[in-house]
Design an enzyme around this catalytic site. Structure first.
Site: not given
Ligand code: S3P
Length: 449
Positions: A38-39, A111, A140, A185, A187, A335, A362, A366
């Site tokens: 996914k990332s 997110g 969020r 993080s 993200q 995750d 999240k 969770r």
């Molecule tokens: C992700 C980072 C993680 C993860 C999310 C995907 C990403 O979140 O939990 O499912 O693709 O950069 P955080 O950056 O909030 O930890």
């Protein structure tokens, strides 16, 4: 058939997944593939849109989250072909050339879409954008990306002191910064790096522990000039950058493979090979913890594909024992904590998970949801302010549980149900499609042999 699996539509248009294992004889055997990471899928769609020339994506995850990213970037002017998991082609429009859409950008449940996109939008001068999402995403915290962007001079407005979506962004020419993130993080890190792409000078982000590094790998592959200092968990983008279209081969998502790793580890007689799994070291905390718990997992056929390490993972049933999960490993398995809670429920002793307060923000809380739902099935599980305490060995009994519209909760409860007595009904199980649209089909195939 050793497990009866059924899906039912509810009058509210949700899906209930019903799982009833037979008293004996369930073993998960054979080989399977999990959908794309996914990332990496989000990042490939975003960088492909921002690059000059053509990007080809093989193995894109067709989950709802990357689809949200694709919709947003189409609205921003990128020419993205029909989405499929074989080959997606993007004619990039070049950094700085996104168009101002005539409507609100909808990140859905994702997110990653919203937070990464904010860095891109904030640095596109003279354009105005509004981003929103579903009920979960609008609750969020967005201040974690708004703050560093404001430090770079961005203009952003939102509910609750600019911390909740919908968010409005007036694109600006930004100034470089060194942002010390209070949380590990990916993200947040990626948002700042993406904002730094069009910013003249050095934009640095430092985090307290290393989070997943897919952005760094892919930005470099697309031609950005980056300096990474693993000692201080810092990354600098030397802007302005030019990105050039690439071929991205998306490996299977270890966060999706995690469900089968735990399923095969806890179900007696199991022997599974999960092919083509991304084993980037910033994501493999789950493998380290399961090994510590006594799981029998062997990586086979290890290789590197388009800048990301990949392996086939063979997992065989074995007796599990409790362990402690805390500290710097948390971002490397963030995750996977819901499914690790399921593993702990079948391990001997008391597993303690700490330093995981991030799980409260999240797709659902969770910690609270796993404690109540797994608890309802009979697990001895206690919620801690920043984690969970689980004493394994109590027999689980099927009952009615709820995903709280969180994909990873839905799938974790389904795996718990495989090793429970009687029938489990998982309400709002359609949430699995966020990251794993074929989850129920794969479950059926594995159980139908
Ligand atoms: C992700 C980072 C993680 C993860 C999310 C995907 C990403 O979140 O939990 O499912 O693709 O950069 P955080 O950056 O909030 O930890």
């Amino acid at each position: 058939m050793p497990v009866a699996i059924e899906t039912r539509k509810t009058p509210e248009n949700h899906q209930t997944l019903v799982i009833k294992p037979a008293a004996d004889g369930l073993a998960l055997r054979g080989r399977l593939r999990v959908p794309g990471d996914k990332s990496i899928s989000h990042r490939a769609l975003m960088l492909g849109s921002l690059a000059e020339g053509e990007t080809v994506i093989e193995g894109l995850l067709l989950g709802e989250d990357p689809l949200s990213t694709a919709h947003c970037f189409r609205a921003l002017g990128a020419d993205i072909s029909e989405l499929n998991s074989q080959q997606v082609r993007i004619q990039g429009i070049g950094l700085g050339n996104l168009r101002e859409p005539g409507n609100v950008l909808d990140a859905g449940n994702s997110g990653t879409t919203m937070r990464l996109m904010m860095g891109i939008l904030a640095s596109h001068s003279d354009r105005f954008f509004v981003v929103t999402g579903d009920d979960s995403l609008r609750s969020r915290p967005m201040s974690r990306v708004v703050k560093p962007l404001q430090q770079m001079g961005a203009q952003i407005w939102g509910r609750k002191g600019n911390s909740l979506a919908p968010l409005a962004v007036q694109g600006q020419r930004l100034k470089p910064t060194h942002y010390q993130s209070p949380i590990a993080s990916a993200q947040v890190k990626s948002c700042v790096l993406l904002a730094g792409l069009m910013t003249e000078g050095d934009t640095t982000v430092t985090e307290p522990a290393l989070s997943r590094d897919h952005s760094e790998r892919m930005l470099r592959a697309f031609g950005a000039n980056l300096t990474v200092d693993p000692e201080t968990c810092s990354v600098t983008v030397h802007g302005p950058a030019t990105l050039r279209g690439q071929t991205v081969v998306v490996p299977g998502d270890i966060s999706s493979a995690a469900f089968w790793l735990v399923a095969a580890a806890i179900v007696p007689g199991s022997d599974l090979v999960i092919e083509n799994v991304g084993v980037n070291p910033t994501r493999t905390g789950i493998l380290e913890v399961l090994a510590q718990m006594g799981a029998d997992i062997t990586p086979e056929n290890e290789r590197e594909v388009a800048g990301e390490p990949v392996a086939d993972l063979r997992v065989r049933h074995s007796a599990l024992k409790a362990c402690t999960i805390a500290g710097d490993i948390i971002p490397r398995l963030i995750d996977e904590i819901p499914i690790l809670a399921v593993a702990a429920a079948f391990a001997e002793g008391t597993t303690v998970i700490r330093d995981a307060a991030e799980l409260r923000v999240k797709e659902s809380d969770r910690l609270a949801v796993m404690a109540t739902q797994l608890g309802q099935m009979g697990a001895q599980i206690t919620e801690l302010p920043d984690g969970l305490e689980i004493t394994g060995g109590a027999a689980l009994t099927g009952t009615a549980v709820d995903s709280y519209t969180d994909h990873r909760i839905a799938m974790s409860l389904a795996i718990a149900a495989l090793n429970a007595t009687g029938e489990t009904q998982i309400h709002r199980a359609e949430a699995a499609a966020i990251s794993y649209p074929d989850f129920t089909d794969s479950l059926r195939q594995l159980c139908d042999q």
